[in-house]
Write a protein that holds these residues in place. Structure first.
Motif, PDB file in Angstrom:
ATOM      1  N   PHE A 139     119.409  11.092 134.132  1.00  0.00           N
ATOM      2  CA  PHE A 139     118.380  11.979 134.668  1.00  0.00           C
ATOM      3  C   PHE A 139     118.991  13.343 134.983  1.00  0.00           C
ATOM      4  O   PHE A 139     118.402  14.387 134.713  1.00  0.00           O
ATOM      5  N   THR A 143     117.919  16.919 133.262  1.00  0.00           N
ATOM      6  CA  THR A 143     117.445  18.042 134.081  1.00  0.00           C
ATOM      7  C   THR A 143     118.316  19.275 133.854  1.00  0.00           C
ATOM      8  O   THR A 143     117.807  20.395 133.757  1.00  0.00           O
ATOM      9  N   LEU A 146     117.285  20.916 130.700  1.00  0.00           N
ATOM     10  CA  LEU A 146     116.043  21.685 130.859  1.00  0.00           C
ATOM     11  C   LEU A 146     116.312  23.009 131.577  1.00  0.00           C
ATOM     12  O   LEU A 146     115.746  24.048 131.231  1.00  0.00           O
ATOM     13  N   LEU A 147     117.188  22.962 132.566  1.00  0.00           N
ATOM     14  CA  LEU A 147     117.501  24.181 133.321  1.00  0.00           C
ATOM     15  C   LEU A 147     118.184  25.206 132.418  1.00  0.00           C
ATOM     16  O   LEU A 147     117.851  26.397 132.446  1.00  0.00           O
ATOM     17  N   LEU A 175     117.766  20.305 142.748  1.00  0.00           N
ATOM     18  CA  LEU A 175     116.433  20.032 142.185  1.00  0.00           C
ATOM     19  C   LEU A 175     116.115  18.544 142.266  1.00  0.00           C
ATOM     20  O   LEU A 175     115.014  18.147 142.659  1.00  0.00           O
ATOM     21  N   ILE A 176     117.094  17.719 141.895  1.00  0.00           N
ATOM     22  CA  ILE A 176     116.840  16.282 141.868  1.00  0.00           C
ATOM     23  C   ILE A 176     116.741  15.731 143.290  1.00  0.00           C
ATOM     24  O   ILE A 176     115.852  14.937 143.596  1.00  0.00           O
ATOM     25  N   ALA A 178     115.765  17.255 145.869  1.00  0.00           N
ATOM     26  CA  ALA A 178     114.493  17.658 146.457  1.00  0.00           C
ATOM     27  C   ALA A 178     113.338  16.849 145.879  1.00  0.00           C
ATOM     28  O   ALA A 178     112.265  16.790 146.471  1.00  0.00           O
ATOM     29  N   ALA A 179     113.556  16.229 144.717  1.00  0.00           N
ATOM     30  CA  ALA A 179     112.483  15.431 144.111  1.00  0.00           C
ATOM     31  C   ALA A 179     112.444  14.020 144.689  1.00  0.00           C
ATOM     32  O   ALA A 179     111.446  13.321 144.554  1.00  0.00           O
ATOM     33  N   VAL A 180     113.549  13.611 145.318  1.00  0.00           N
ATOM     34  CA  VAL A 180     113.637  12.228 145.790  1.00  0.00           C
ATOM     35  C   VAL A 180     112.587  11.870 146.854  1.00  0.00           C
ATOM     36  O   VAL A 180     111.945  10.822 146.736  1.00  0.00           O
ATOM     37  N   LEU A 182     109.517  12.839 147.420  1.00  0.00           N
ATOM     38  CA  LEU A 182     108.197  12.576 146.840  1.00  0.00           C
ATOM     39  C   LEU A 182     108.236  11.304 146.003  1.00  0.00           C
ATOM     40  O   LEU A 182     107.313  10.479 146.046  1.00  0.00           O
ATOM     41  N   VAL A 565     108.602  19.482 152.017  1.00  0.00           N
ATOM     42  CA  VAL A 565     109.536  20.081 151.051  1.00  0.00           C
ATOM     43  C   VAL A 565     109.199  21.557 150.858  1.00  0.00           C
ATOM     44  O   VAL A 565     110.083  22.413 150.793  1.00  0.00           O
ATOM     45  N   LEU A 569     111.511  24.749 151.287  1.00  0.00           N
ATOM     46  CA  LEU A 569     111.830  25.637 150.173  1.00  0.00           C
ATOM     47  C   LEU A 569     111.367  27.067 150.444  1.00  0.00           C
ATOM     48  O   LEU A 569     112.010  28.018 150.047  1.00  0.00           O
TER      49      LEU A 569
END
Lengths: 656, 320
Positions: A139, A143, A146-147, A175-176, A178-180, A182, A565, A569
Motif C-alpha cells: 500500500f 501511494t 501516485l504521489l 498520508l497513510i 492520516a487515512a487510518v 477513517l 482529521v 489538517l
C-alpha cells in the motif's frame, strides 16, 4: 512518416509504478507457475529499462499479439479463466501487458491504482496476520507511486536539497497514517452482509492441505508436518479431557481395498437429532479456511450454526465452502446414543468388503470371531493384540500394494493412525460387525494464558466407529492401543521424528506464542462479521441495532473522524520560534500583553521598547537592556551568542 | 440558439460565483471561493473502490474491507489536502504591461500565503482554458500567465481559474477570480508603414539634418561601455569619483503632425494602425510630434510619456 517522439514520464515515476505493481503482485507471483512469473518479471524489467534508456513502446500490433499470447498462457496454465487463482493470474498478466503501453501519466496512474485492487484480491487466498505487513508495504509503495506521478503531472520541481526522507518517505507515510482513523471507523461500523450476494465457486485451490473427502494409507500422515492451525476453540464452561477431544470430520463408509470414501448415506440429513443431556460441551470454533464444506464438532452436535446441517452420520456440513475464517458456536452432548437400531441396509453397507482383497486378514477375523462370539470381547482382543504385539506407531511406511491391510498387519506392522483405523475397521467388518471410519482431529494445544484450544493440521486423526446393539455407533480408537501418548499428548510427543529442520521445543514455544497473537487477530479483525458487529455495537449501548441503526452509526462516526482529521489538517500552523532567544522574547511579550502592553505585528522591538519605557518608567532601563540583548541575539550575525545566559537570566527576572 | 443558451447559463454561473463572495483581487481564498470535485482519475478510483467493497463484503473478507477503507481514507484526505492547498492563499493583484494587439499579454498575478503552508502544484488557467502555468510552493510568488490578444483597446479578462490536484490527483480544488482591472492593448502598427508625413506637417523653426550625436549639451550621466573617450567629462568625473559621460541632444526643430483623419487607409482601423506605426517611428527617431485624433490633441512633445499617452489614445479611440 516520422512519428513525433512522445515525452516520456520521468524514469523515477515509472520505476516506482513498476515497483508498486511488483510489490502488490508479490504473493500472487509466488503462487504462480514459474513460467508465468518469469514472463511478468521480464515485462516489468523491460519497462524499467525502457524508462532508463528511453526506448520507444512497441508497435500496436506487437502489443496486441503479446497480450493475446499472455492471455493464452494464462488459459493453458490454469485450464481456463474460472476460479480465483486464474482470475488473479489474469489480472497480474494484463497489468504486466499494460507495461508495454505505460507511456502516459494516466496509464501510470491506472496501474498504480490497480495495485490497491491487487492487494485486496490477495486476501481471498489468505488473511493471516503476516499479510498485514504485505498490506502495509504494498500500500505504501502504491501511494508513493501516485504521489510521484502527481508531482510530474503538476510539474513540481523536485526540491534539490530535500532528502528522500523529506520528499517522499514523510509525506507518503503521513498520508497513510492520516487515512487510518477513517479506515478503522468504517471497518467497525460498515454494515456487514449476513448472507452473500452471490455464491462462491467451490473449488479446491493451491493444494491446500487439510483433510480430504477420502482416506487412503498416507493421507493423514502427510499432515503430520503441517503445523498450521486447523481451527481454534474457546469453551464456555467445562472442557472435555484430552482423551475425549475427538473433532468429528468426514465419515467414510465405502472401502475398495485401498481407499475409504464417503457414501451416498453421508449426505442425507439426520433423522434423529441429538438432544441436550446431562453433560454438554459449549464451545466456539474459529475455523481456518480449508476450501471444503465440513465443519468440525465434538460428538454429538445438539445446537449448531444456522448456515449448517447435520448429516445422518452426525457430521456438520456448511452450506458453502469455507473460504474465509469462519466462526460458529456448537453445543455437544457426548452421551447421545447414535442409532440404537441399525436398519438392515445400513448394516449391509457397514459390513461390506471387497471379496478378493486382504485374504489373510479375512481369515484371521473369521478365526477370532469363532473364539470371541461377543462383539466387545472381539474388540478388546484385537486392541490387546495391537498393544502387545510389535506394532509401531510411525510415519515411516512403505507404499502398499493390492492387499494393503494384509501387508500392514502381517508384514510391516508400522503405520500411522489411518493404517490402524483402516485395518481395525476391515477386521471388524470381516467379523460381521458394522464399522466405519471417522476422520477429523484429535487433541489440541491448550493456551492457558489466552484460554483457547489450538488444533493444528498435525493433529489430524482417523478412528473407527463400530455399531453395537443397544449402544449404537461406538468410538474405538486403535491408535490409542498402539500409542496411548498420541491421544493424551498429541502426535508430536508420540512420534520422535522431527517434523522439519526447526522442530525444537523453543521453536514450538515461539510458534505457540505467535499463535496467540494470530488468535487475537482472528478474533478481533477477521472474525468481525455481521453478528459480531451487532454484538459490539449493541455493547456500546445501541440496543439490538438494525441495519438502519448501523448505517447511521457509520455515517456519524465517519463524519466525526473526518471532522477531527480535517481540524488537524486545516489548522493554521503557527510560526514557531526558531531560536532560544526568540522563545524567551515571546514569553516576555506575553507577560507584557497581560499587563495591557501588546506588541503590534508592525512594531519593531526598538519601537516597542520606547512605548514600554513610557508605560513603565521605573523599569525602562531594564527593558532597554533586554531589547538591546534581544536585538543582538536575534538580528546579530551570530557572534553574540555569549549574551544568551544574561538574556535568559534577565528575562526570567523581569516582572512587569 | 444553443450558443445563446450556453451564454446565458454561463452568465448565471458567473452571477452565482460573484454572489458567493469577493472574486476580484485582492482576495483571500476561503471556503466560499473554493470548489472541489473528483478528477477523472478520482472517479476511476471510486469505481475501483466500489468493486473492492462489494467483493470484500460478499466474500466476508475483512482484510479486503480494511484495504478498501484505507483507500477511502486516502481519498478523503486527498480531498481535504486539495482544499487546504488553496485555503488561505491570497491573490494580491494582477498586472500586465500593455502590448500591441496580436502579441501575448503577459499577465502577472501576485499571490502570497497567509498561513505559512507550502502550496505545491498550483495551476492558473486563463479564461479560454487553453494555456496554463504552474508555480511551485512559494511563500510569496508571482505567476506569469500569457494571454493572446486580438483587438486594440481595453481588454477585460474573463474568469481566471486557479486549481490544484495535490496530493494524489484524485480531487481538483479550484477557485475563480476576475482580474481587478482592464488591460491596455495597443493597436498593431502596420508594417511596412508608409513614410512619416514630414512634408504634410506644417514646418516651424529651421530645417536641420538630424545628427546622431547632436550638438546641444544636455546632461551628464554615468559612463557606459561604448561611450567614446572624448565624451567623458573628466573634471566632473573626478569630483564625483566615478566616470561620467556628457550627453548631447540634437536640437529638434522638426515637429511632425500626425492626424488620424488625414492618414491614408481605407477604414478607421487601418488608419489607426498606420498612425501607430508613425508614432513609434517618430519616437524611435527622437522627433517631436503632435497627435491629433480628432477628439483629442497631444503634443508637440517627445519621449516615453508622450508615446504612451498617444498609444493609449489610439488604443481607446472610439471605445469611449
Amino acid at each position: 512518416m516520422v512519428k513525433p517522439v512522445q515525452a516520456h514520464p520521468p524514469a523515477e515515476a515509472v520505476a516506482w509504478t513498476v515497483l508498486a505493481f511488483l510489490a502488490a503482485a508479490l504473493p500472487h507471483l509466488l503462487a504462480m507457475p514459474g513460467w508465468l512469473m518469469l514472463v511478468i518479471l521480464v515485462l516489468a524489467i523491460w519497462r524499467v529499462g525502457a524508462a532508463w534508456q528511453n526506448w520507444q513502446p512497441p508497435p500496436a500490433w506487437l502489443r496486441l499479439g503479446i497480450t493475446l499470447a499472455l492471455l493464452g498462457l494464462v488459459v493453458i496454465f490454469y485450464g481456463g479463466l474460472w476460479g480465483r487463482r486464474a482470475a488473479t493470474g489474469l489480472l497480474c498478466m494484463m497489468l504486466a501487458a499494460k507495461m508495454m503501453e505505460m507511456f502516459r501519466l494516466r496509464d501510470l496512474r491506472l496501474v498504480a491504482s490497480m495495485c490497491f485492487f491487487l492487494i485486496a484480491t490477495q486476501f481471498l487466498f489468505s488473511e493471516r496476520l503476516v499479510y498485514l505487513a504485505y498490506l502495509a508495504g504494498a500500500f505504501w509503495v502504491a501511494t508513493a507511486a501516485l504521489l510521484l506521478i502527481q508531482r510530474v503531472d503538476s510539474a513540481q520541481p523536485k526540491p534539490a536539497s530535500a532528502s528522500w526522507t523529506r520528499s517522499t518517505l514523510r509525506p507518503v507515510t503521513l498520508l497513510i497514517v492520516a487515512a487510518v482513523p477513517l479506515a478503522l471507523a468504517l471497518f467497525v461500523t460498515f454494515p456487514r452482509l449476513a448472507q452473500p450476494l452471490w455464491g462462491l465457486p467451490d473449488e479446491v485451490m493451491d493444494g491446500r492441505t487439510g483433510l480430504s473427502d477420502s482416506m487412503s494409507p498416507g493421507s493423514i500422515a502427510n499432515l503430520y508436518a503441517d503445523e498450521s492451525a486447523a481451527f481454534r476453540v474457546e469453551f464456555d464452561g467445562p472442557m472435555p479431557p484430552p482423551a475425549e477431544r475427538y473433532w468429528r470430520g468426514p465419515v467414510f463408509w465405502n472401502f475398495d481395498g485401498h481407499t475409504w470414501s464417503r457414501s451416498f448415506f453421508s449426505t442425507s440429513p439426520a433423522t434423529v437429532m441429538p438432544e441436550a443431556g446431562t453433560r454438554s460441551w459449549d464451545y466456539r470454533v474459529q475455523l481456518e479456511p480449508h476450501e471444503q464444506r465440513w465443519l468440525f464438532s465434538l460428538d454429538y452436535p445438539v445446537e449448531y450454526p444456522r448456515g449448517a446441517r447435520v448429516t445422518a452420520d452426525y457430521q456438520m456440513i456448511s452450506r458453502r465452502a469455507i473460504t474465509t475464517l469462519t466462526q460458529y458456536e456448537v453445543s455437544s452432548n457426548p452421551d447421545f446414543i447414535d442409532t440404537p437400531d441399525l436398519p438392515q441396509t445400513l448394516h449391509n453397507l457397514a459390513t461390506r468388503l471387497p471379496d478378493d482383497r486382504n485374504p489373510r486378514t479375512l481369515a484371521l477375523a473369521a478365526e477370532w470371531r469363532e473364539r470371541y462370539p461377543d462383539d466387545q470381547q472381539l474388540i478388546d482382543a484385537i486392541l490387546r493384540w495391537f498393544n502387545e504385539e510389535a506394532f509401531f506407531y510411525s510415519l515411516e511406511t512403505s507404499p502398499m500394494g493390492r492387499n494393503s491391510v494384509d501387508e500392514f498387519l502381517f508384514d510391516l506392522r508400522t503405520g500411522y493412525c489411518e493404517h490402524y483405523a483402516s485395518a481395525f475397521a476391515v477386521m471388524m467388518r470381516a467379523a460381521g460387525v458394522p464399522a466405519r471410519i471417522v476422520t477429523g482431529y484429535q487433541g489440541g494445544w491448550w493456551s492457558t494464558t489466552a484460554r483457547y484450544l489450538l488444533v493444528r493440521q498435525s493433529d489430524a486423526h482417523a478412528w473407527v466407529e463400530v455399531w453395537l446393539p443397544e449402544q449404537g455407533w461406538t468410538r474405538v480408537d486403535p491408535t490409542a492401543a498402539v500409542s496411548p501418548s498420541r491421544i493424551r499428548e498429541g502426535s508430536r510427543v508420540a512420534i520422535d521424528q522431527p517434523r522439519h529442520l526447526l522442530d525444537w521445543d523453543w521453536v514450538q514455544d515461539l510458534r505457540n506464542r505467535y499463535d496467540r497473537v494470530q488468535h487475537l487477530w482472528n478474533n478481533w479483525v477477521l472474525g468481525f462479521d455481521a453478528s459480531r458487529q451487532r454484538q459490539f455495537l449493541g455493547g456500546l449501548g445501541l440496543g439490538e441495532p438494525g441495519l438502519m441503526m448501523i448505517g447511521l452509526t457509520m455515517v456519524l462516526s465517519a463524519m466525526l473522524v473526518v471532522g477531527l482529521v480535517a481540524l488537524l489538517l486545516l489548522r493554521r500552523p503557527r510560526a514557531r520560534p526558531r531560536s532560544q532567544a526568540e522563545r524567551l522574547w515571546q514569553q516576555l511579550l506575553a507577560r507584557l500583553r497581560r499587563r495591557g502592553l501588546a506588541c503590534s505585528p508592525t512594531e519593531t522591538p526598538l519601537e516597542f521598547s520606547q512605548r514600554v519605557s513610557h508605560a513603565l518608567p521605573n523599569q525602562s532601563g531594564e527593558f532597554d537592556r533586554l531589547t538591546w540583548l534581544y536585538c543582538r541575539l536575534h538580528y546579530g550575525t551570530g557572534q553574540h551568542q555569549d549574551l544568551l545566559p544574561e538574556f535568559t537570566r534577565r528575562v526570567e527576572a523581569f516582572k512587569p | 440558439m444553443s450558443i445563446s443558451a450556453t451564454g446565458r447559463l454561463r452568465g448565471l454561473l458567473d452571477d452565482w460565483i460573484r454572489r458567493r463572495g469577493p472574486v476580484t483581487p485582492p482576495l483571500t481564498l476561503r471556503y466560499r471561493q473554493i470548489y472541489i470535485l473528483p478528477t477523472g482519475f478520482g472517479w476511476l478510483l471510486g469505481l475501483l473502490m466500489s468493486a473492492m467493497l462489494i467483493g470484500s463484503l460478499n466474500f466476508n473478507n475483512n482484510m479486503g474491507l480494511l484495504t478498501t477503507f484505507l483507500v477511502a481514507g486516502l481519498a478523503v484526505n486527498s480531498m481535504l489536502l486539495a482544499y487546504r492547498n488553496l485555503e488561505g492563499l491570497a491573490i494580491r493583484h494582477c498586472a500586465a504591461r500593455p502590448v500591441f494587439a496580436g502579441q501575448q499579454l503577459a499577465l502577472r498575478i501576485d499571490i502570497s500565503d497567509t498561513s505559512n503552508r507550502s502550496r505545491p502544484g498550483l495551476k492558473f488557467i486563463r479564461p479560454e482554458g487553453t494555456g496554463e502555468t504552474a508555480t511551485a510552493a512559494a511563500h510569496q510568488a508571482s505567476v506569469r500567465l500569457t494571454l493572446p490578444t486580438a483587438r486594440r483597446g481595453w481588454m477585460k479578462l474573463g474568469r481566471i481559474r486557479l486549481e490544484t490536484t495535490h496530493p494524489l490527483g484524485l480531487f481538483r480544488a479550484w477557485s475563480w477570480f476576475w482580474p481587478e482591472r482592464r488591460f491596455l492593448v495597443w493597436p498593431t502598427p502596420t508594417s511596412p508603414a508608409p513614410p512619416l508625413p514630414r512634408d504634410g506637417g506644417r514646418q516651424t523653426g529651421r530645417l536641420s539634418k538630424p545628427r546622431p550625436d547632436g550638438e546641444e549639451f544636455h546632461s551628464l550621466r554615468p559612463w557606459r561601455v561604448g561611450d567614446p573617450l572624448h565624451r567623458i567629462a573628466w573634471k566632473s568625473s573626478q569630483r564625483h569619483q566615478t566616470l561620467l559621460s556628457r550627453e548631447f541632444q540634437q536640437e529638434q526643430a522638426e515637429v511632425i503632425h500626425l492626424e488620424l483623419a488625414r492618414a491614408p487607409g481605407a477604414d478607421l482601423e487601418r488608419r489607426i494602425s498606420i498612425v501607430t506605426a508613425w508614432v513609434l517611428q517618430a519616437d524611435a527617431e527622437g522627433l517631436k510630434w503632435v497627435l491629433d485624433t480628432g477628439a483629442e490633441r497631444f503634443g508637440p512633445e517627445r519621449g516615453q510619456d508622450h508615446l504612451h499617452r498617444c498609444l493609449r489614445a489610439l488604443a481607446g479611440f472610439g471605445q469611449g
